[in-house]
Design a protein around this motif. Structure first.
Motif, PDB file in Angstrom:
ATOM      1  N   THR A 172       0.826  -1.208   0.000  1.00 55.71           N
ATOM      2  CA  THR A 172       0.000   0.000   0.000  1.00 55.71           C
ATOM      3  C   THR A 172       0.860   1.259   0.000  1.00 55.71           C
ATOM      4  OG1 THR A 172      -1.770  -1.166   1.176  1.00 55.71           O
ATOM      5  CG2 THR A 172      -1.810   1.245   1.239  1.00 55.71           C
ATOM      6  N   SER A 173       1.910   1.271   0.820  1.00 56.33           N
ATOM      7  CA  SER A 173       2.804   2.434   0.842  1.00 56.33           C
ATOM      8  C   SER A 173       3.554   2.584  -0.476  1.00 56.33           C
ATOM      9  CB  SER A 173       3.793   2.297   2.002  1.00 56.33           C
ATOM     10  OG  SER A 173       4.623   1.154   1.828  1.00 56.33           O
ATOM     11  N   HIS A 174       3.925   1.471  -1.099  1.00 57.07           N
ATOM     12  CA  HIS A 174       4.605   1.517  -2.396  1.00 57.07           C
ATOM     13  C   HIS A 174       3.694   2.114  -3.478  1.00 57.07           C
ATOM     14  CE1 HIS A 174       7.277   0.321  -5.646  1.00 57.07           C
ATOM     15  NE2 HIS A 174       6.279  -0.337  -6.218  1.00 57.07           N
ATOM     16  N   VAL A 175       2.446   1.692  -3.482  1.00 59.45           N
ATOM     17  CA  VAL A 175       1.488   2.239  -4.454  1.00 59.45           C
ATOM     18  C   VAL A 175       1.214   3.711  -4.172  1.00 59.45           C
ATOM     19  CG1 VAL A 175      -0.894   2.058  -5.278  1.00 59.45           C
ATOM     20  CG2 VAL A 175       0.445  -0.007  -4.885  1.00 59.45           C
ATOM     21  N   ALA A 176       1.150   4.068  -2.892  1.00 63.48           N
ATOM     22  CA  ALA A 176       0.878   5.465  -2.539  1.00 63.48           C
ATOM     23  C   ALA A 176       1.972   6.396  -3.039  1.00 63.48           C
ATOM     24  CB  ALA A 176       0.733   5.594  -1.025  1.00 63.48           C
ATOM     25  N   VAL A 177       3.236   5.977  -2.959  1.00 69.75           N
ATOM     26  CA  VAL A 177       4.345   6.840  -3.372  1.00 69.75           C
ATOM     27  C   VAL A 177       4.508   6.851  -4.886  1.00 69.75           C
ATOM     28  CG1 VAL A 177       6.853   7.160  -3.241  1.00 69.75           C
ATOM     29  CG2 VAL A 177       5.551   6.591  -1.183  1.00 69.75           C
ATOM     30  N   ASN A 178       4.402   5.685  -5.527  1.00 69.17           N
ATOM     31  CA  ASN A 178       4.727   5.593  -6.950  1.00 69.17           C
ATOM     32  C   ASN A 178       3.520   5.749  -7.877  1.00 69.17           C
ATOM     33  OD1 ASN A 178       7.768   4.542  -7.199  1.00 69.17           O
ATOM     34  ND2 ASN A 178       6.822   3.582  -5.416  1.00 69.17           N
ATOM     35  N   ARG A 179       2.316   5.665  -7.338  1.00 73.25           N
ATOM     36  CA  ARG A 179       1.136   5.748  -8.213  1.00 73.25           C
ATOM     37  C   ARG A 179       0.208   6.895  -7.812  1.00 73.25           C
ATOM     38  NH1 ARG A 179      -1.055   5.929 -12.313  1.00 73.25           N
ATOM     39  NH2 ARG A 179      -2.540   4.476 -13.238  1.00 73.25           N
ATOM     40  N   ILE A 180      -0.091   7.005  -6.518  1.00 69.14           N
ATOM     41  CA  ILE A 180      -1.062   8.012  -6.069  1.00 69.14           C
ATOM     42  C   ILE A 180      -0.410   9.383  -5.901  1.00 69.14           C
ATOM     43  CG2 ILE A 180      -2.684   8.615  -4.238  1.00 69.14           C
ATOM     44  CD1 ILE A 180      -3.078   5.651  -3.732  1.00 69.14           C
ATOM     45  N   LEU A 181       0.795   9.414  -5.329  1.00 70.73           N
ATOM     46  CA  LEU A 181       1.482  10.688  -5.106  1.00 70.73           C
ATOM     47  C   LEU A 181       1.669  11.489  -6.391  1.00 70.73           C
ATOM     48  CD1 LEU A 181       2.995  12.609  -3.158  1.00 70.73           C
ATOM     49  CD2 LEU A 181       5.068  11.262  -3.631  1.00 70.73           C
ATOM     50  N   PRO A 182       2.136  10.916  -7.501  1.00 72.65           N
ATOM     51  CA  PRO A 182       2.260  11.702  -8.735  1.00 72.65           C
ATOM     52  C   PRO A 182       0.926  12.248  -9.234  1.00 72.65           C
ATOM     53  CG  PRO A 182       3.560   9.708  -8.896  1.00 72.65           C
ATOM     54  CD  PRO A 182       2.726   9.564  -7.663  1.00 72.65           C
ATOM     55  N   LEU A 183      -0.148  11.484  -9.056  1.00 71.68           N
ATOM     56  CA  LEU A 183      -1.459  11.964  -9.497  1.00 71.68           C
ATOM     57  C   LEU A 183      -1.927  13.138  -8.645  1.00 71.68           C
ATOM     58  CD1 LEU A 183      -3.279   8.548 -10.102  1.00 71.68           C
ATOM     59  CD2 LEU A 183      -2.330  10.082 -11.827  1.00 71.68           C
ATOM     60  N   VAL A 184      -1.626  13.101  -7.356  1.00 69.43           N
ATOM     61  CA  VAL A 184      -2.061  14.182  -6.465  1.00 69.43           C
ATOM     62  C   VAL A 184      -1.239  15.448  -6.685  1.00 69.43           C
ATOM     63  CG1 VAL A 184      -2.257  14.880  -4.050  1.00 69.43           C
ATOM     64  CG2 VAL A 184      -2.937  12.575  -4.742  1.00 69.43           C
ATOM     65  N   VAL A 185       0.070  15.301  -6.823  1.00 65.14           N
ATOM     66  CA  VAL A 185       0.957  16.465  -6.921  1.00 65.14           C
ATOM     67  C   VAL A 185       1.015  17.007  -8.340  1.00 65.14           C
ATOM     68  CG1 VAL A 185       3.330  17.279  -6.608  1.00 65.14           C
ATOM     69  CG2 VAL A 185       2.316  15.677  -4.958  1.00 65.14           C
TER      70      VAL A 185
END
Length: 330
Positions: A201-214
């Motif tokens: 979950t943390s891996h997906v949050a940094v590499n998939r969700i974080l770029p979409l949010v920022v």
């Protein structure tokens, strides 16, 4: 004066009842047995037979046939792991094998971009990644809760006086050795699975969700994004990716060993008495660990040996990556 035989018989019956009520339930460790429902209680069997006569077409195999909820949840857990393995194999090739072959992140990046057309579309990403992972974790947790409910019903709250007797015995030093095990045995596969779910979950949050949010887009995120993170903030990525690889690979290898019925039982060291059987199980235990270590080393050789040491990005891409990581480490 002679003792009353009826009083002696009644006392013996009570002692026998208490000794039976204190039996320690042992959850089943074998995968093929684990899929099956526990035998129904006498009152459940009577209700099931009466219900099957009146509405045999509406039971869907959930009563009296041995195919209850645990059977179907086990199938969901098994086949969801097969689906996720397809994605894991592609990801292993893109993040380890190709970097090992080319010894370069820029030369390996196009393979990752091409592979995204297989598993990162609006249709395939939920089907191959999100839904299998969610179904696998949810079905595993549901199986544990159902097993606990069955154990509690047979050895606890479902039988008058048993749970109170258990609480009384467990509160004393002498009775603590006979605690009734309500929860199923928590094996290494289960523990590593829950840990792997958190790390993933943390891996997906940094590499998939974080770029979409920022940034509003993740098309610029690839192997170089990971390399940039290792260069800018080395400690946390090394710890996180080491745990992700070791725990994740160990869980998948031991999970497949369990599906194939080659993994030893959970408590095989304490339950295996026969010498030859103990030797075979020890050899199997070491072989599974050897396969797990080999896959972990292979993945780490490309991922941590090449990608993690490639250095930071340059130019405008470095600015984009810095803004993303700044949102995490600000």
């Amino acid at each position: 004066m002679a003792a009353d035989p009826r009083a002696l018989h009644q006392k013996a019956s009570e002692e026998t009842l208490i000794s039976l009520l204190q039996l320690d339930p042992a959850p089943m460790d074998n995968a093929s047995v684990y899929d099956k429902e526990l035998p129904p209680l006498p009152e459940e069997a009577l209700q099931s037979s009466n219900h099957s006569i009146s509405a045999s077409t509406s039971t869907l195999g959930l009563s009296g046939s041995g195919r209850g909820p645990i059977y179907y949840l086990s199938r969901i857990q098994r086949y969801s792991s097969y689906t996720f393995t397809f994605f894991a194999g592609i990801h292993l090739a893109n993040t380890s094998i190709f970097p090992l072959v080319y010894q370069s992140v820029p030369y390996s990046e196009p393979f990752l971009v091409m592979a995204r057309e297989l598993y990162q579309t609006h249709l395939t990403e939920p089907l191959l990644v999100a839904l299998p992972v969610a179904a696998h974790v949810a079905s595993g947790a549901a199986i544990r809760l159902l097993r606990r409910h069955q154990n509690l019903k047979r050895y606890g709250g479902g039988t008058p006086g048993v749970w109170a007797l258990h609480r009384k015995d467990s509160s004393t030093p002498s009775g603590s050795r006979h605690n009734t095990r309500i929860w199923p045995t928590l094996s290494y596969v289960s523990v590593s699975g829950y840990a792997f779910a958190g790390l993933l979950t943390s891996h997906v949050a940094v590499n998939r969700i974080l770029p979409l949010v920022v940034d509003g887009d993740s098309s610029n995120v690839g192997l170089q994004f990971v390399s940039h993170g290792f260069a800018r903030h080395p400690l946390l990525p090394w710890v996180a990716y080491t745990l992700l690889l070791s725990v994740g690979v160990g869980h998948m290898v031991w999970g497949y060993a369990k599906w194939l019925n080659v993994a030893p039982p959970v408590n095989w060291r304490s339950t295996t008495v026969e010498k030859q059987l103990r030797k075979r199980r020890r050899r199997t235990w070491w072989r599974i660990h050897g396969v797990s270590a080999a896959v972990t080393i292979l993945w780490a050789a490309g991922g941590l040996g090449i990608v993690a040491r490639a250095g930071p990005a340059e130019g405008w891409l470095a600015t984009v990556y810095d803004n993303m990581y700044h949102a995490v480490w600000q």
